[in-house]
Design a protein around this motif. Structure first.
Motif, PDB file in Angstrom:
ATOM      1  N   ASP A 101       4.413   7.954  31.287  1.00 24.22           N
ATOM      2  CA  ASP A 101       5.034   7.059  32.276  1.00 24.22           C
ATOM      3  C   ASP A 101       5.016   5.605  31.802  1.00 24.22           C
ATOM      4  O   ASP A 101       5.007   4.671  32.616  1.00 24.22           O
ATOM      5  N   ALA A 102       5.041   5.388  30.497  1.00 21.18           N
ATOM      6  CA  ALA A 102       4.971   4.034  29.933  1.00 21.18           C
ATOM      7  C   ALA A 102       6.147   3.184  30.398  1.00 21.18           C
ATOM      8  O   ALA A 102       7.272   3.682  30.539  1.00 21.18           O
ATOM      9  N   PRO A 103       5.925   1.885  30.655  1.00 24.74           N
ATOM     10  CA  PRO A 103       6.998   0.986  31.096  1.00 24.74           C
ATOM     11  C   PRO A 103       8.024   0.736  29.988  1.00 24.74           C
ATOM     12  O   PRO A 103       7.762   0.999  28.805  1.00 24.74           O
ATOM     13  N   ALA A 104       9.155   0.198  30.375  1.00 21.38           N
ATOM     14  CA  ALA A 104      10.278  -0.007  29.445  1.00 21.38           C
ATOM     15  C   ALA A 104       9.900  -0.902  28.274  1.00 21.38           C
ATOM     16  O   ALA A 104      10.307  -0.656  27.137  1.00 21.38           O
ATOM     17  N   TRP A 105       9.118  -1.972  28.522  1.00 18.39           N
ATOM     18  CA  TRP A 105       8.777  -2.897  27.445  1.00 18.39           C
ATOM     19  C   TRP A 105       7.974  -2.209  26.352  1.00 18.39           C
ATOM     20  O   TRP A 105       8.136  -2.521  25.166  1.00 18.39           O
ATOM     21  N   ALA A 106       7.110  -1.252  26.744  1.00 25.16           N
ATOM     22  CA  ALA A 106       6.296  -0.532  25.769  1.00 25.16           C
ATOM     23  C   ALA A 106       7.165   0.424  24.950  1.00 25.16           C
ATOM     24  O   ALA A 106       6.967   0.586  23.742  1.00 25.16           O
ATOM     25  N   LYS A 107       8.137   1.038  25.599  1.00 25.02           N
ATOM     26  CA  LYS A 107       9.039   1.942  24.890  1.00 25.02           C
ATOM     27  C   LYS A 107       9.900   1.168  23.892  1.00 25.02           C
ATOM     28  O   LYS A 107      10.205   1.662  22.806  1.00 25.02           O
ATOM     29  N   GLU A 108      10.286  -0.048  24.249  1.00 21.55           N
ATOM     30  CA  GLU A 108      11.053  -0.887  23.320  1.00 21.55           C
ATOM     31  C   GLU A 108      10.202  -1.244  22.100  1.00 21.55           C
ATOM     32  O   GLU A 108      10.693  -1.269  20.969  1.00 21.55           O
ATOM     33  N   LEU A 109       8.922  -1.517  22.335  1.00 25.26           N
ATOM     34  CA  LEU A 109       8.003  -1.812  21.243  1.00 25.26           C
ATOM     35  C   LEU A 109       7.846  -0.590  20.340  1.00 25.26           C
ATOM     36  O   LEU A 109       7.846  -0.710  19.106  1.00 25.26           O
ATOM     37  N   GLN A 110       7.732   0.569  20.939  1.00 26.86           N
ATOM     38  CA  GLN A 110       7.623   1.821  20.186  1.00 26.86           C
ATOM     39  C   GLN A 110       8.844   2.032  19.291  1.00 26.86           C
ATOM     40  O   GLN A 110       8.726   2.362  18.113  1.00 26.86           O
ATOM     41  N   GLU A 111      10.028   1.790  19.851  1.00 28.00           N
ATOM     42  CA  GLU A 111      11.274   1.942  19.099  1.00 28.00           C
ATOM     43  C   GLU A 111      11.366   0.898  17.989  1.00 28.00           C
ATOM     44  O   GLU A 111      11.874   1.180  16.899  1.00 28.00           O
ATOM     45  N   ARG A 135       0.836  -1.198   0.000  1.00 30.86           N
ATOM     46  CA  ARG A 135       0.000   0.000   0.000  1.00 30.86           C
ATOM     47  C   ARG A 135       0.877   1.256   0.000  1.00 30.86           C
ATOM     48  O   ARG A 135       1.621   1.519   0.931  1.00 30.86           O
ATOM     49  N   ALA A 136       0.739   2.052  -1.059  1.00 29.26           N
ATOM     50  CA  ALA A 136       1.552   3.259  -1.187  1.00 29.26           C
ATOM     51  C   ALA A 136       0.953   4.444  -0.438  1.00 29.26           C
ATOM     52  O   ALA A 136       1.631   5.458  -0.240  1.00 29.26           O
ATOM     53  N   ASP A 137      -0.316   4.322  -0.014  1.00 32.01           N
ATOM     54  CA  ASP A 137      -0.972   5.473   0.613  1.00 32.01           C
ATOM     55  C   ASP A 137      -0.748   5.550   2.121  1.00 32.01           C
ATOM     56  O   ASP A 137      -1.197   6.495   2.765  1.00 32.01           O
ATOM     57  N   VAL A 138      -0.039   4.568   2.700  1.00 33.37           N
ATOM     58  CA  VAL A 138       0.270   4.619   4.135  1.00 33.37           C
ATOM     59  C   VAL A 138       1.568   5.408   4.291  1.00 33.37           C
ATOM     60  O   VAL A 138       2.654   4.920   3.985  1.00 33.37           O
ATOM     61  N   LEU A 139       1.455   6.629   4.772  1.00 27.60           N
ATOM     62  CA  LEU A 139       2.609   7.531   4.824  1.00 27.60           C
ATOM     63  C   LEU A 139       3.431   7.415   6.095  1.00 27.60           C
ATOM     64  O   LEU A 139       4.653   7.569   6.082  1.00 27.60           O
ATOM     65  N   HIS A 140       2.754   7.161   7.215  1.00 28.56           N
ATOM     66  CA  HIS A 140       3.471   7.183   8.491  1.00 28.56           C
ATOM     67  C   HIS A 140       2.715   6.346   9.522  1.00 28.56           C
ATOM     68  O   HIS A 140       1.492   6.379   9.572  1.00 28.56           O
ATOM     69  N   VAL A 141       3.465   5.599  10.324  1.00 21.72           N
ATOM     70  CA  VAL A 141       2.887   4.781  11.393  1.00 21.72           C
ATOM     71  C   VAL A 141       3.716   5.014  12.645  1.00 21.72           C
ATOM     72  O   VAL A 141       4.945   4.968  12.604  1.00 21.72           O
ATOM     73  N   GLU A 142       3.036   5.243  13.756  1.00 15.16           N
ATOM     74  CA  GLU A 142       3.758   5.538  14.998  1.00 15.16           C
ATOM     75  C   GLU A 142       2.969   5.031  16.196  1.00 15.16           C
ATOM     76  O   GLU A 142       1.740   5.154  16.245  1.00 15.16           O
ATOM     77  N   LEU A 143       3.676   4.469  17.160  1.00 12.43           N
ATOM     78  CA  LEU A 143       3.048   4.021  18.400  1.00 12.43           C
ATOM     79  C   LEU A 143       3.207   5.113  19.445  1.00 12.43           C
ATOM     80  O   LEU A 143       4.323   5.545  19.745  1.00 12.43           O
ATOM     81  N   LEU A 144       2.087   5.564  19.992  1.00 13.97           N
ATOM     82  CA  LEU A 144       2.087   6.615  21.007  1.00 13.97           C
ATOM     83  C   LEU A 144       1.787   6.005  22.369  1.00 13.97           C
ATOM     84  O   LEU A 144       0.947   5.118  22.493  1.00 13.97           O
ATOM     85  N   LEU A 145       2.479   6.512  23.385  1.00  9.07           N
ATOM     86  CA  LEU A 145       2.394   5.928  24.728  1.00  9.07           C
ATOM     87  C   LEU A 145       2.171   6.991  25.792  1.00  9.07           C
ATOM     88  O   LEU A 145       2.513   8.160  25.589  1.00  9.07           O
ATOM     89  N   PRO A 146       1.639   6.578  26.953  1.00  8.34           N
ATOM     90  CA  PRO A 146       1.576   7.505  28.089  1.00  8.34           C
ATOM     91  C   PRO A 146       2.987   7.919  28.498  1.00  8.34           C
ATOM     92  O   PRO A 146       3.959   7.204  28.238  1.00  8.34           O
ATOM     93  N   GLN A 152       7.539  -3.457   9.731  1.00  5.01           N
ATOM     94  CA  GLN A 152       7.020  -4.813   9.532  1.00  5.01           C
ATOM     95  C   GLN A 152       7.241  -5.677  10.771  1.00  5.01           C
ATOM     96  O   GLN A 152       6.313  -6.289  11.297  1.00  5.01           O
ATOM     97  N   LYS A 153       8.470  -5.738  11.242  1.00  7.28           N
ATOM     98  CA  LYS A 153       8.771  -6.558  12.424  1.00  7.28           C
ATOM     99  C   LYS A 153       8.084  -6.008  13.666  1.00  7.28           C
ATOM    100  O   LYS A 153       7.544  -6.769  14.483  1.00  7.28           O
ATOM    101  N   GLY A 154       8.116  -4.699  13.807  1.00  7.59           N
ATOM    102  CA  GLY A 154       7.507  -4.086  14.979  1.00  7.59           C
ATOM    103  C   GLY A 154       6.007  -4.306  15.044  1.00  7.59           C
ATOM    104  O   GLY A 154       5.450  -4.580  16.116  1.00  7.59           O
ATOM    105  N   MET A 155       5.334  -4.230  13.892  1.00  8.43           N
ATOM    106  CA  MET A 155       3.889  -4.416  13.878  1.00  8.43           C
ATOM    107  C   MET A 155       3.508  -5.861  14.153  1.00  8.43           C
ATOM    108  O   MET A 155       2.451  -6.139  14.720  1.00  8.43           O
ATOM    109  N   LYS A 156       4.356  -6.796  13.768  1.00  7.39           N
ATOM    110  CA  LYS A 156       4.110  -8.205  14.083  1.00  7.39           C
ATOM    111  C   LYS A 156       4.110  -8.406  15.604  1.00  7.39           C
ATOM    112  O   LYS A 156       3.219  -9.055  16.154  1.00  7.39           O
TER     113      LYS A 156
END
Length: 200
Positions: free
Chosen positions: A50-60, A37-48, A67-71
């Motif tokens: 005070d998000a825990p470390a595991w969530a920040k690692e997922l965001q990164e 899909r060429a129309d998907v310009l940007h994807v980003e995970l947003l967190l609180p 592809q890997k991150g979304m899996k």
């Protein structure tokens, strides 16, 4: 805003479609292919904040390799639910003003989601799609936000869902706030046009 549940059979497909990735649904054994899909310009995970470390690692991870991150993200969100008809996400979709650049609109939308959704304790996956009118050539940018149904905790998600996040009052507040954010950013970038949430 609508609930996205397994009962409709679209939870993994929705995330694959919105993020422009290829995802496999472990529960149903189905693949969903949307990486072209060429129309998907940007994807980003947003967190609180005070998000825990595991969530920040997922965001990164999503930022480094979508592809890997979304899996990892999709599997994590699916595995927290046990019922075959469980609601996994809420989707909040909204259009963005054509007067602003893509970068300005992404900043606007993420600021709104960060302040209004993440500050409540939920995770928000923001996916930006650019549609082009075939007749006029005009571009239309909009955001699909997949919102979690459980609070982030140190080792995962809360055992119970948040009933307050299902209230109609929250949706009405968000609609009003979104108009305010859009108007602020329009003014910030020198545009005189304003919108009203009652007709937006």
């Amino acid at each position: 805003m609508r609930g996205i549940s397994r009962g409709k059979g679209i939870t993994v497909r929705l995330i694959a479609y919105n993020s422009g990735t290829d995802l496999y649904d472990e529960r149903t054994g189905q693949w969903f292919y949307y990486s072209d899909r060429a129309d998907v310009l940007h994807v980003e995970l947003l967190l609180p904040k005070d998000a825990p470390a595991w969530a920040k690692e997922l965001q990164e991870g999503i930022s480094a390799d979508r592809q890997k991150g979304m899996k990892v993200f999709s599997d994590l969100m699916e595995n927290q639910e046990k019922r075959k008809d469980a609601r996994v996400y809420r989707e909040f979709e909204f259009a963005l003003p054509k007067e602003l650049t893509i970068e300005q609109n992404i900043k606007l939308a993420n600021e709104f989601l960060q302040d209004q959704a993440c500050q409540l304790g939920m995770v928000a996956l923001s996916c930006f799609h650019l549609k082009i009118d075939e007749e006029t050539g005009e571009e239309y940018l909009h955001c699909h936000a997949a919102l979690g149904t459980r609070r982030l905790e140190e080792k995962g998600f809360s055992k119970k869902k948040e009933p307050a996040w299902d209230k109609k009052e929250l949706l009405l507040t968000w609609r009003e706030q979104l108009a305010a954010y859009i108007n602020f950013h329009l003014k910030l970038h020198g545009h005189d046009i304003r919108i009203d949430h009652r007709s937006y």
